[in-house]
Enzyme design. Structure first.
Site, mmCIF file in Angstrom:
data_model
loop_
_atom_site.group_PDB
_atom_site.id
_atom_site.type_symbol
_atom_site.label_atom_id
_atom_site.label_comp_id
_atom_site.label_asym_id
_atom_site.label_seq_id
_atom_site.Cartn_x
_atom_site.Cartn_y
_atom_site.Cartn_z
ATOM 1 N N HIS A 128 1.020 -1.208 -0.062
ATOM 2 C CA HIS A 128 0.093 0.072 -0.073
ATOM 3 C C HIS A 128 0.736 1.198 -0.097
ATOM 4 C CE1 HIS A 128 -3.015 3.006 1.068
ATOM 5 N NE2 HIS A 128 -2.164 3.346 2.132
ATOM 6 N N ASP A 188 7.429 21.032 -26.856
ATOM 7 C CA ASP A 188 7.583 19.828 -26.068
ATOM 8 C C ASP A 188 8.698 19.939 -24.919
ATOM 9 O OD1 ASP A 188 7.782 17.020 -25.495
ATOM 10 O OD2 ASP A 188 7.223 16.681 -27.793
ATOM 11 N N TRP A 236 7.147 -0.057 3.842
ATOM 12 C CA TRP A 236 7.741 0.858 2.714
ATOM 13 C C TRP A 236 8.969 1.176 2.952
ATOM 14 C CZ3 TRP A 236 8.935 5.870 1.461
ATOM 15 C CH2 TRP A 236 8.780 6.756 2.388
ATOM 16 N N SER A 291 13.691 6.143 -13.609
ATOM 17 C CA SER A 291 12.843 6.506 -14.540
ATOM 18 C C SER A 291 12.657 8.223 -13.840
ATOM 19 C CB SER A 291 11.215 6.007 -14.347
ATOM 20 O OG SER A 291 10.152 6.874 -14.503
ATOM 21 N N SER A 292 12.598 8.319 -12.572
ATOM 22 C CA SER A 292 12.248 9.585 -12.075
ATOM 23 C C SER A 292 13.543 10.541 -12.245
ATOM 24 C CB SER A 292 12.314 9.602 -10.481
ATOM 25 O OG SER A 292 11.147 8.776 -10.138
ATOM 26 N N HIS A 333 13.223 11.889 3.423
ATOM 27 C CA HIS A 333 12.504 13.256 3.642
ATOM 28 C C HIS A 333 12.489 14.159 2.344
ATOM 29 C CE1 HIS A 333 10.029 15.107 6.554
ATOM 30 N NE2 HIS A 333 10.350 16.000 5.948
ATOM 31 N N GLU A 376 11.979 13.241 -0.328
ATOM 32 C CA GLU A 376 10.863 12.416 -1.075
ATOM 33 C C GLU A 376 9.514 13.147 -0.441
ATOM 34 O OE1 GLU A 376 10.446 10.588 -3.374
ATOM 35 O OE2 GLU A 376 8.377 9.706 -3.111
ATOM 36 N N TYR A 387 8.651 16.054 0.375
ATOM 37 C CA TYR A 387 8.489 17.331 -0.090
ATOM 38 C C TYR A 387 8.392 17.200 -1.692
ATOM 39 C CZ TYR A 387 8.994 19.254 4.230
ATOM 40 O OH TYR A 387 8.644 19.445 5.727
ATOM 41 N N SER A 437 -1.450 26.847 -5.976
ATOM 42 C CA SER A 437 -1.345 28.375 -6.380
ATOM 43 C C SER A 437 -1.459 28.497 -7.951
ATOM 44 C CB SER A 437 0.276 28.419 -6.401
ATOM 45 O OG SER A 437 0.855 28.130 -4.936
ATOM 46 N N HIS A 476 14.975 13.325 11.957
ATOM 47 C CA HIS A 476 13.785 13.413 12.776
ATOM 48 C C HIS A 476 12.709 12.012 12.711
ATOM 49 C CE1 HIS A 476 11.205 15.718 9.392
ATOM 50 N NE2 HIS A 476 11.073 14.541 9.234
ATOM 51 N N HIS A 477 13.206 11.383 11.606
ATOM 52 C CA HIS A 477 12.371 10.019 11.454
ATOM 53 C C HIS A 477 13.047 9.061 12.355
ATOM 54 C CE1 HIS A 477 9.893 11.093 7.868
ATOM 55 N NE2 HIS A 477 11.143 11.799 7.508
ATOM 56 N N THR A 489 6.568 26.887 4.950
ATOM 57 C CA THR A 489 5.362 26.530 4.623
ATOM 58 C C THR A 489 4.253 27.226 5.044
ATOM 59 O OG1 THR A 489 6.380 24.121 5.118
ATOM 60 C CG2 THR A 489 4.461 24.052 4.834
ATOM 61 N N LYS A 511 3.670 29.879 2.736
ATOM 62 C CA LYS A 511 2.690 29.369 1.669
ATOM 63 C C LYS A 511 1.035 29.471 2.212
ATOM 64 C CE LYS A 511 5.330 26.446 -1.301
ATOM 65 N NZ LYS A 511 6.185 27.350 -1.578
ATOM 66 N N ARG A 571 1.468 1.462 15.047
ATOM 67 C CA ARG A 571 1.285 1.187 13.365
ATOM 68 C C ARG A 571 1.557 -0.417 13.176
ATOM 69 N NH1 ARG A 571 5.829 4.960 10.358
ATOM 70 N NH2 ARG A 571 4.473 4.324 8.596
#
Lengths: 561, 205
Positions: free
Chosen positions: A81, A110, A145, A183-184, A267, A269, A271, A282, A316-317, A342, A345, A464
């Site tokens: 998931h 293009d 994950w 790919s990314s 991390h 990631e 963002y 926006s 922080h993880h 943040t 924004k 969890r």
């Protein structure tokens, strides 16, 4: 004697080449718009797959002592998931949207590397199918994950844990994310070069639409963060198959190395998954408020600030793993710091709608829903940055609540805002407004019913990733409520699928500019011709299409940009 | 694109090329930047593990002279591709392009052969990726670089065959340019790998 007869030859009918048939056009295309649509359809397919996995999780947890899934299957389902939603839904969805919209927004014909672009898409498709095919072999990844070592090294020689037999489950995961990483990277460097080199005359960096800005920042994050994941999963594969000892404490290796490497990807990631959403909101809020964005420069550069800071917060993880106190203080500080750009924004968006002529069409509803939901996800995120609090709730459902408010309330709401906003451009048809409103309210209710109780469950101590729970822990009612919420979300998605299919076939024609919008993509036909613009537009302000429609009050006449 | 031509609409490059580096150059540059960060991560992992193990310095059981000579050969291989091949094709000289490429390819192959020799002698002394953590880290970091040298050599061989077939002109030789960029990158990153793996333990005495 042979009489020569003149055989009437049929006029030569040239065989249609494969690339000229309808299917061939899609399979062989290098057009950024077609590739973008393929990305988005693929991503949505995986969204449904990941969503079904979520429903299985919630069904298992609906009642105590659930028996819907066995423990091993449950591990596989929650791992897939997360992996599916992040790598196969949100990332390709934003890549697809960017693919479609960015060249149009900057007035290009293009992307810079059209074939590389197609390559990136096909890798996502086959990488995704490769990952999901693990179910067929009864070997779906099962370590979560973020695939913590040493759990991922079970069965490797010299590593003792249960089960002790080697399995290929995590090989699927490691190889899958390596493929998707390729790919990314291809997609990200394509975006960067396109945005740097292919802008229309006058489209200076400081006139670019904010979605383009955020795509640019996201692409840099991908280029610089994904290598950490590549290194991490490469080392994991070496440990598993070549007998190296990187993550094996018994051989002086260090399982924490995995966490450091993974989160220094993981991390940024986060963002990568949310900055394009900032960009979408926006774009949508100003159009439906009939005002320019408030504080363009702040919105753009706070995105850049978030990009930089996102590389400084990874540990922080890891507060609960026993970092030195100085390190904890550093990462707590940097994490609270990132809340500043943040919040900048959020205030910009609020100021944008303040005093505007608001029209509550579906894209606007989803964008507003995004702001509210993301704010909740941001606030409980700041709470998690407080180390002593994090000790209490780490690895509990509080964290699940946080990340789902950010990723579902945030990213998914923005994705639906984008789909409703740009669907008319892509297809020439409007999505049904009434169904859109029904979907929005179902989703808003569903998200809060599903994810809000998770805060409380986390505080009550529900960890969890547990397979099931005893009936006397006081978690029963809230779990059942969450499951009900999950099915409300599923209903909302069904409404969308129905809306999508019917609107595609008999939707109201959209015209080229249904929202009276400001940016260049609306200055083309719907859908645009393969070459996008007959003549490349010349840009004189941040709202070039608004200028063209309102020559008297054009931005470049009345305001200095 | 063909549609655009038919309707008399100028193609991509004609509209947008405002001078400066080519689109391909930028693409290659960002690709290399991303590759470089994989190395940065592996080097960080190497140092992290070394320090966690006590920071006494990981010292190879073999002498440094052999890798040092190898390093000089690899760094030297960046010269012919730049000063002979690249400068040559910029003036339109096919001959210089071919000979410059050949020299670089030969030097790169010597480096790779040297690395294989070094590996085999280390392994025969019982120093393997499996024997200890240092072995894991050493073979992974230098092996990942060796992999890049191999890829670079394949890259240059393809460019070499194309050069023999006369595919490159004074104006159009981006594939060659990309190969050169990649090769310089492979060389430059070796400076870091060599310093960390071979020189740092010497500093610690």
């Amino acid at each position: 004697m042979a009489t020569s007869t003149i055989v009437e030859r049929p006029a030569l009918v040239r065989q249609k080449r494969f690339s000229e048939t309808y299917i061939g056009q899609w399979l062989t295309t290098t057009d950024h718009k077609k590739i973008g649509i393929m990305y988005m359809v693929t991503a949505f397919f995986f969204f449904v797959v990941g969503g079904l996995e979520a429903l299985l999780i919630r069904t298992q947890l609906a009642l105590p002592d659930g028996k819907v899934l066995d423990p091993q299957t449950y591990n596989e389902i929650f791992t897939m998931h997360g992996t599916t939603m992040i790598f196969l839904f949100v990332m390709p969805m934003f890549t697809g949207l960017g693919n479609y919209v960015v060249p149009l927004m900057i007035g290009a014909r293009d992307m810079a590397f059209p074939r590389l672009n197609a390559f990136g898409y096909w890798i996502v498709l086959f990488g995704g199918l490769f990952l999901q095919s693990s179910f067929v072999f009864h070997a779906a990844p099962d370590s979560g994950w973020f695939a913590y070592a040493p759990l991922t090294e079970c069965g490797v020689q010299g590593v003792n844990c249960i089960p002790a037999t080697p399995s290929i489950n995590m090989d699927f995961w490691a190889l899958g994310v390596l493929l998707l990483g390729i790919s990314s990277i291809a997609g990200a460097l394509n975006f960067v070069v396109t945005i740097f080199k292919l802008r229309a005359p006058g489209m200076t960096i400081n006139r670019m639409p904010l979605f383009v800005w955020m795509t640019l920042v996201t692409s840099f994050l991908l280029l610089f963060a994904l290598p950490s994941l590549t290194a991490a999963s490469g080392l994991l594969l070496l440990d598993r198959h070549l007998g190296t000892h990187f993550y094996q404490a018994a051989f002086n290796g260090d399982p924490l190395l995995w966490q450091h490497l993974f989160w220094s990807f993981g991390h940024p990631e986060v963002y990568i998954l949310i900055l394009p959403a900032f960009g979408i909101v926006s774009e949508v809020l100003p159009v439906f408020s009939r005002k320019p964005i408030f504080g363009y420069t702040f919105v753009a550069w706070s995105g850049v600030a978030i990009g930089f800071l996102s590389f400084t917060v990874w540990a922080h993880h890891m507060f609960a793993v026993g970092l030195p106190v100085v390190a904890q203080a550093f990462f707590a500080t940097s994490t609270t710091l990132i809340a500043i750009p943040t919040a900048v924004k959020i205030f910009n968006w609020l100021a944008t709608i303040y005093g505007g002529k608001l029209s509550f069409k579906t894209p606007m509803l989803f964008a507003l829903g995004f702001v509210a939901m993301f704010l909740i996800g941001g606030l409980n995120g700041v709470a998690l940055a407080i180390v002593p609090f994090d000790y209490q709730v780490t690895d509990s459902y509080f964290v699940i609540a946080h990340l789902h408010y950010v990723l579902f309330g945030g990213a998914v709401f923005a994705i639906f805002a984008a789909i409703f906003y740009w669907f008319p451009k892509m297809t020439g048809k409007l999505l049904n407004e009434r169904l859109g409103q029904i979907q929005f309210w179902l989703m808003l209710i569903g998200v809060n019913v599903t994810f809000f109780p998770m805060h409380i469950l986390g505080l009550l101590g529900m960890p969890r990733r547990i397979y099931t729970y005893a009936p006397d822990l006081g978690w029963n009612e809230l779990n059942l409520l969450e499951t009900v919420g999950a099915f409300i979300i599923a209903a909302a998605i069904l409404v969308f699928l129905f809306n999508f299919v019917t609107s595609l076939r008999q939707g109201q024609p959209a015209g080229s500019d249904p929202w009276d919008a400001f940016t260049l993509e609306w200055d083309t036909a719907s859908p645009p011709e393969p070459y996008n613009f007959k003549t490349i537009p010349v840009v004189r302000s941040r709202r070039p299409f608004y200028d063209k429609k309102n020559p008297e009050t054009a931005d470049w006449k009345v305001a200095v940009h | 694109m063909s549609v655009a031509y038919r309707e008399g609409i100028p193609a991509l490059e004609q509209v947008h090329d405002e001078g400066g580096r080519s689109v391909g150059w930028w693409g290659m540059m960002f690709f290399i930047a991303s590759e470089a960060l994989i190395f940065a991560n592996l080097i960080a992992a190497y140092l992290y593990l070394e320090i966690r193990q006590g920071g006494h310095g990981w010292r190879l059981p073999s002498e440094i002279w052999y890798p040092l000579i190898n390093t000089v050969i690899l760094l030297g291989s960046s010269a012919p591709i730049h000063y002979i091949a690249a400068k040559g094709i910029e003036k339109g000289s096919q001959r210089r392009l071919i000979w410059g490429l050949l020299a670089t390819i030969v030097m790169g192959a010597i480096f790779l052969g040297g690395q294989v020799y070094e590996y085999s002698s280390l392994i025969s002394e019982g120093f393997t990726p499996q024997s200890q953590l240092f072995g894991s880290a050493f073979f992974t970091l230098t092996g990942f670089h060796g992999l890049h040298v191999t890829v670079g050599l394949i890259f240059l061989l393809i460019v070499f065959v194309r050069a023999l077939n006369g595919h490159f002109t004074k104006e159009r030789h981006f594939a060659f340019q990309a190969g050169e960029m990649y090769w310089h990158f492979v060389d430059a990153v070796w400076v870091f790998v060599f310093s960390i793996v071979y020189l740092l333990p010497l500093l610690r005495g």
